[in-house]
Design an enzyme around this catalytic site. Sequence first.
Site, PDB file in Angstrom:
ATOM      1  N   LYS A   1      -2.645  -1.997  -2.997  1.00  0.00           N
ATOM      2  CA  LYS A   1      -3.678  -1.135  -2.403  1.00  0.00           C
ATOM      3  C   LYS A   1      -3.281   0.304  -2.672  1.00  0.00           C
ATOM      4  O   LYS A   1      -2.164   0.727  -2.354  1.00  0.00           O
ATOM      5  CB  LYS A   1      -3.793  -1.390  -0.901  1.00  0.00           C
TER       6      LYS A   1
ATOM      7  N   GLU B   1       0.820  -1.219   0.000  1.00  0.00           N
ATOM      8  CA  GLU B   1       0.000   0.000   0.000  1.00  0.00           C
ATOM      9  C   GLU B   1       0.853   1.268   0.000  1.00  0.00           C
ATOM     10  O   GLU B   1       1.211   1.786   1.051  1.00  0.00           O
ATOM     11  CB  GLU B   1      -0.950   0.016   1.215  1.00  0.00           C
TER      12      GLU B   1
HETATM   13  C1  5MM Z   1      -7.680   1.780   8.906  1.00  0.00           C
HETATM   14  O1  5MM Z   1      -6.612   2.693   8.731  1.00  0.00           O
HETATM   15  C2  5MM Z   1      -5.343   2.122   8.375  1.00  0.00           C
HETATM   16  C3  5MM Z   1      -4.204   2.915   8.955  1.00  0.00           C
HETATM   17  O2  5MM Z   1      -4.259   2.886  10.290  1.00  0.00           O
HETATM   18  P1  5MM Z   1      -3.044   3.576  11.092  1.00  0.00           P
HETATM   19  O3  5MM Z   1      -2.801   4.911  10.438  1.00  0.00           O
HETATM   20  O4  5MM Z   1      -3.599   3.712  12.443  1.00  0.00           O
HETATM   21  O5  5MM Z   1      -1.870   2.669  11.000  1.00  0.00           O
HETATM   22  C4  5MM Z   1      -5.073   2.240   6.886  1.00  0.00           C
HETATM   23  O6  5MM Z   1      -3.903   1.560   6.539  1.00  0.00           O
HETATM   24  C5  5MM Z   1      -6.197   1.717   6.094  1.00  0.00           C
HETATM   25  O7  5MM Z   1      -6.120   0.314   5.997  1.00  0.00           O
HETATM   26  C6  5MM Z   1      -6.229   2.297   4.710  1.00  0.00           C
HETATM   27  O8  5MM Z   1      -5.590   3.541   4.595  1.00  0.00           O
HETATM   28  C7  5MM Z   1      -7.667   2.426   4.303  1.00  0.00           C
HETATM   29  O9  5MM Z   1      -8.354   3.245   5.202  1.00  0.00           O
HETATM   30  P2  5MM Z   1      -9.264   4.412   4.614  1.00  0.00           P
HETATM   31  O10 5MM Z   1      -9.951   4.985   5.823  1.00  0.00           O
HETATM   32  O11 5MM Z   1      -8.331   5.356   3.921  1.00  0.00           O
HETATM   33  O12 5MM Z   1     -10.204   3.733   3.638  1.00  0.00           O
END
Ligand code: 5MM
Length: 344
Positions: free
Chosen positions: A221, A179
């Site tokens: 991702k 990601e």
């Molecule tokens: C759920 O948020 C994840 C990151 O958490 P931390 O910043 O606490 O490590 C993040 O990796 C998430 O899986 C993705 O960014 C997708 O989340 P969004 O809210 O952007 O769809």
Amino acid sequence: MSAKPTDLGTTARALVTAGKGLLAADESTPTIEKRFAAVGIPCDEESRRAYRDLLFTTAGMNEAISGTILFDETIRQETGSSTPMAEWLASVGIIPGIKVDRGTVELPRFPGEKFTEGLDGLRARLQEYRGFGARFTKWRCVFSVGKDTPTGPCMETNAGGLALFAALSQEAELVPIVEPEVLMDGDHSLARAEAVAMSVLHEVFAALARHRINLEGMLLKTAMVTPGARSPEKAGIEEIAAVTVRCLRRSVPAAVPGVVFLSGGQGDVEATERLNAICRVGPTPWRMTFSFGRALQNDALKTWKGSAAHRAAAQAALAHRARCNGQATLGRYTEAMDRKETAA
Ligand code: 5MM
């Protein structure tokens, strides 16, 4: 060919099964604390467990959710019926996965830029997560778009980290979700967002190739390509979809089985509409689906407010959003799906 790549490929393809996507529930403790605070929920180990239990035990989730990304604390917890979380998910046909990075820190000498930590001891942690039943992993790094950023060293450092993470995951027979998130913050144009996304993806796939990553056994991702959140430029849904798919076609090898999108702070319905348009653009060599955190959970969290009395309504909100996004992956989402829900 050895059995390993086939196994990784089978899991990777199962995660991007038609009509399904991923629930990102891997918020670290500081992040979930922020999300809870915004709706007045006290944050402690039990409230975090109760919330993840609510999400994972939502009836019918497996119709639109192929996999769920957990956080380290959660994979060690149990549902209300004393079943370990990952075991529960697997029992309802949802593939459990785990976020294994340890967050971002400042990149020295590059003010405002970050790199992601977590490689030390990762090989041993992966074995432990496998023992808990995880079948895939995720590692996120972030790039902010500025006049002179992301810089080459920031892209190289993070791409190298992603490649090592992916190699260690595949060695442990876990499917890595790579990601590299280009943040939506900023006032940049759609064209600049596309140029940055392409540079980042080229750097990442070059590093993955150097580290001999099995592309069939991984997923990408990424963010949708949009103008910056503070940009005066407003792009339409169809334009965002076309540019996003063009950028990916120019950067992501055909051997990768799937591209999954993060929501990145877009509105819930906005994220669904854009995903729907993206999935309608036309044939791509990889499947595309969602891996949303906020855009799947926002309504459920606001509805729950930490009270058992609101648990069923919160689960209904999550199931609805998951269904809408599941349809969007098939290009079959319609606005009426959300109108019906509001009227109900
Ligand atoms: C759920 O948020 C994840 C990151 O958490 P931390 O910043 O606490 O490590 C993040 O990796 C998430 O899986 C993705 O960014 C997708 O989340 P969004 O809210 O952007 O769809």
